[in-house]
Enzyme design. Structure first.
Site, mmCIF file in Angstrom:
data_model
loop_
_atom_site.group_PDB
_atom_site.id
_atom_site.type_symbol
_atom_site.label_atom_id
_atom_site.label_comp_id
_atom_site.label_asym_id
_atom_site.label_seq_id
_atom_site.Cartn_x
_atom_site.Cartn_y
_atom_site.Cartn_z
ATOM 1 N N PHE A 7 50.886 3.998 28.965
ATOM 2 C CA PHE A 7 50.983 2.548 29.124
ATOM 3 C C PHE A 7 49.617 1.857 29.189
ATOM 4 O O PHE A 7 49.477 0.808 29.822
ATOM 5 C CB PHE A 7 51.801 2.184 30.368
ATOM 6 C CG PHE A 7 52.972 3.094 30.609
ATOM 7 C CD1 PHE A 7 53.826 3.438 29.574
ATOM 8 C CD2 PHE A 7 53.207 3.632 31.857
ATOM 9 C CE1 PHE A 7 54.900 4.294 29.779
ATOM 10 C CE2 PHE A 7 54.276 4.492 32.079
ATOM 11 C CZ PHE A 7 55.119 4.822 31.029
ATOM 12 N N CYS A 8 48.604 2.460 28.561
ATOM 13 C CA CYS A 8 47.264 1.859 28.506
ATOM 14 C C CYS A 8 46.689 1.622 29.903
ATOM 15 O O CYS A 8 45.910 0.695 30.107
ATOM 16 C CB CYS A 8 47.280 0.547 27.722
ATOM 17 S SG CYS A 8 47.752 0.717 26.005
ATOM 18 N N ASN A 9 47.089 2.461 30.861
ATOM 19 C CA ASN A 9 46.591 2.339 32.229
ATOM 20 C C ASN A 9 46.215 3.729 32.736
ATOM 21 O O ASN A 9 46.946 4.338 33.518
ATOM 22 C CB ASN A 9 47.657 1.710 33.127
ATOM 23 C CG ASN A 9 47.123 1.334 34.503
ATOM 24 O OD1 ASN A 9 46.226 1.970 35.039
ATOM 25 N ND2 ASN A 9 47.693 0.296 35.081
#
Length: 483
Positions: free
Chosen positions: A389-391
């Site tokens: 999730f790009c985190n």
């Protein structure tokens, strides 16, 4: 249903959203969709799309960088939309500028590339941040700025206030630097306190608040909390239009930014022979080229749509559905009594939004490959998200990765190709093997304006049927390409 209503009697007060689901969002049920990816993208109501169609059928709009009739018509709608944004967030044009960007990432980049970083300043950010915020550290590092992360603690993946205060307390000078954090995590749904804006400002910091995951279901009042910079993605808030984000910037902070280049639409004057240029002031200096003038007015339509429903009503429904989802997930067991689910983040609805990260577990405790979940849920007509999730910060904390693991992986993945710049030739599978992860990420379920109890129950039923006392066929899974 009866158990749910007994536990959450206030749900019936949100019945208007069921009416809208049957009318404005009827395409979901007509297509057999169970949509559970609101953190990835909101959904548009039919009324929003019809308003866009009607405007383009009845009007003619030209490039705003002119003064002819069609240009003036476009300019009028763009400026009206700026006003609508300010009104929605209870801000004034004297204090805040509304800068339209291609997305929230573009808003982050505007701040990163133009912020006056220096060798005496610091860039402090929480480990729980989207990569679009993490990427600002590259601009900071090029100016010799110290970059410091505030780590996450505990199973709820929260940032302790003591840790945050300690990090910002190490700055020096009248303006020690920039502090960046999300109002709501796009990974775990954790809501970080808005009071941190004031605490950081009191320590002399400018604050960048990533509100992209927060504002679709929560109220942000900029007359109460006043960060220097706020980044927003409109399609995540109400589904349409895509390709438009926003940077809300306090004008005093905007005046301190220095852009590293100029482009069409941003300059008062420029000379080729003389080698000089003069930037425009305010919003215009930060909107490169021609703004998306045919779609920007749809932002005002979307804001009116949400205002008409009531953001507090949306918040109330999402909070109750999230609490029920978490409660049911916590009760799910294999026949042996072993848990079927591992949730990353808060196990209750307290101080969290409608984003839930999890992994399915086999009876022996092994994690079900997230790619198998993506395959199985798609076959069941369920739209959810899998991956990191790009985190990466929240993911590393959720999966218990240590600096020792990560530093070793960095050396191997970037060997011979620079120093951590992401230009190595290792694959995602290589990385997972190096850090000892059994899977490439988590499963994310997120709720929003058109979510219903039936959606939650459909997911729970899918989970029970697909993963209870079963092992998945892991052949022919799609390769992992990145995070």
């Amino acid at each position: 249903m009866s158990d749910f209503l007994a536990a959450y009697p206030g749900y019936e007060a949100t019945s208007r959203l069921d009416e809208l689901r049957a009318t404005e969002y009827s395409y979901l049920d007509a297509g057999g969709h169970v949509y559970l990816d609101y953190t990835g993208a909101g959904l548009a109501a039919r009324s929003q799309l019809l308003a866009h169609q009607a405007r383009l059928r009845t009007g003619v709009y030209g490039n705003p960088h002119s003064e002819n009739p069609t240009s003036s018509a476009a300019t009028l709608l763009v400026e009206r939309t700026r006003g609508a944004v300010l009104r929605y967030f209870n801000a004034t044009a004297d204090e805040y500028a509304v800068i339209f960007t291609p997305n929230a990432t573009g808003a982050c980049r505007l701040v990163g590339e133009a912020y006056p970083f220096g060798w005496r300043s610091r860039f402090v950010l929480t480990a729980d941040n989207h990569n679009s915020v993490n990427g600002i550290r590259e601009f900071a590092a090029r100016h010799g700025t110290r970059v410091a992360y505030v780590g996450l603690s505990g199973s709820e993946l929260r940032v302790s206030e003591a840790g945050m205060l300690a990090a910002i307390g190490r700055g020096h000078g009248d303006r020690p630097g920039l502090f960046a954090y999300p109002a709501q995590s796009n990974f775990s749904g954790v809501r970080h306190p808005l009071s941190w804006v004031y605490r950081a400002q009191a320590a002399g910091y400018d604050v960048l608040l990533d509100a992209a995951a927060f504002v679709p279901t929560s109220r942000l009042d900029l007359s109460v909390v006043k960060p220097e910079f706020v980044t927003i993605s409109w399609y995540k808030m109400f589904g349409f239009p895509t390709g438009i984000g926003c940077l809300l910037a306090r004008r005093d902070a905007l005046a301190r930014l220095r852009r590293p280049w100029f482009s069409g639409g941003t300059i008062m004057g420029v000379s080729v022979a003389g080698g000089w240029h003069q930037m425009l002031i305010g919003e215009a200096a930060f909107e490169d080229g021609t703004v998306n003038f045919l779609s920007i007015p749809d932002v005002a339509v979307g804001l009116d749509w949400i205002r008409g429903i009531g953001i507090d009503l949306i918040h109330q429904r999402v909070e109750m559905l999230t609490a029920w989802l978490l409660e049911c997930l916590g009760r799910m067991r294999h026949s042996s009594g072993a848990p079927m689910i591992r949730v990353y983040g808060p196990a209750s609805s307290a101080a969290r939004g409608g984003t839930v990260a999890l992994n399915f577990l086999y009876p022996d405790g092994q994690v079900v490959d997230e790619r198998a979940v993506a395959r199985d849920s798609s076959a069941a007509g369920i739209s959810l998200r899998t991956g990191c999730f790009c985190n990466p910060g929240a993911g590393e904390s959720a999966f218990g990765l240590t600096r020792r693991h990560l530093r070793g992986a960095r050396r191997t993945m970037t060997r011979g190709r620079g120093t951590g710049t992401g230009t190595g030739t290792g694959t995602v599978e290589d990385y997972l093997s190096l850090v000892g992860l059994p899977t490439g990420g988590a499963v994310r379920v997120s709720l929003g304006v058109a979510s219903t109890l039936d959606d939650v129950d459909a997911f729970l039923d899918f989970a029970e049927r697909t993963y209870r006392d079963r092992r998945q066929d892991l052949t022919c899974l799609s390769p992992r390409h990145g995070c």
